[in-house]
Motif scaffolding. Sequence first.
Motif, PDB file in Angstrom:
ATOM      1  N   ARG A  67      48.562-101.841  99.351  1.00  0.00           N
ATOM      2  CA  ARG A  67      49.209-101.064 100.408  1.00  0.00           C
ATOM      3  C   ARG A  67      49.918-102.008 101.356  1.00  0.00           C
ATOM      4  O   ARG A  67      49.330-102.955 101.853  1.00  0.00           O
ATOM      5  CB  ARG A  67      48.177-100.291 101.205  1.00  0.00           C
ATOM      6  N   ILE A  68      51.185-101.714 101.579  1.00  0.00           N
ATOM      7  CA  ILE A  68      51.974-102.428 102.580  1.00  0.00           C
ATOM      8  C   ILE A  68      52.452-101.361 103.548  1.00  0.00           C
ATOM      9  O   ILE A  68      53.205-100.468 103.170  1.00  0.00           O
ATOM     10  CB  ILE A  68      53.143-103.191 101.948  1.00  0.00           C
ATOM     11  N   GLY A  69      51.972-101.451 104.780  1.00  0.00           N
ATOM     12  CA  GLY A  69      52.250-100.386 105.738  1.00  0.00           C
ATOM     13  C   GLY A  69      51.578 -99.123 105.263  1.00  0.00           C
ATOM     14  O   GLY A  69      50.410 -99.119 104.905  1.00  0.00           O
ATOM     15  N   HIS A  70      52.319 -98.030 105.215  1.00  0.00           N
ATOM     16  CA  HIS A  70      51.762 -96.763 104.768  1.00  0.00           C
ATOM     17  C   HIS A  70      52.093 -96.464 103.311  1.00  0.00           C
ATOM     18  O   HIS A  70      51.812 -95.380 102.829  1.00  0.00           O
ATOM     19  CB  HIS A  70      52.289 -95.619 105.650  1.00  0.00           C
ATOM     20  N   GLU A  71      52.703 -97.423 102.611  1.00  0.00           N
ATOM     21  CA  GLU A  71      53.111 -97.198 101.230  1.00  0.00           C
ATOM     22  C   GLU A  71      52.229 -97.946 100.249  1.00  0.00           C
ATOM     23  O   GLU A  71      51.841 -99.081 100.490  1.00  0.00           O
ATOM     24  CB  GLU A  71      54.555 -97.672 101.008  1.00  0.00           C
ATOM     25  N   GLU A  72      51.961 -97.290  99.130  1.00  0.00           N
ATOM     26  CA  GLU A  72      51.269 -97.951  98.039  1.00  0.00           C
ATOM     27  C   GLU A  72      52.320 -98.562  97.134  1.00  0.00           C
ATOM     28  O   GLU A  72      53.289 -97.912  96.761  1.00  0.00           O
ATOM     29  CB  GLU A  72      50.447 -96.940  97.246  1.00  0.00           C
TER      30      GLU A  72
END
Length: 89
Positions: A67-72
């Motif tokens: 996960r980077i930020g709110h994205e997978e």
Amino acid sequence: MQTVRRRLTHKPTTENRNRKLLTLPAPFGAYWELRFGPHNRFRAFYTIEGTTVLIVAIGVKHRERLRIGHEEVRSREGRVHRRGEGQAK
């Protein structure tokens, strides 16, 4: 961030157990990955321009998920896919 700074200050292009050159396309155009933190669950993705190390993303890895930020973000078939991209709706 002290850990990242300490590990990338000297020889950021030397591969070792927790630092590797990425062969697959990586998030945000990074060429290098640094694993750190408890159980190496954090990932710092970075590039090098001249003598400057540019951290382009920091993520959290849990099992096979990054996960980077709110994205997978995950790697499949030699390229990086964001969740939902290329899947039937």
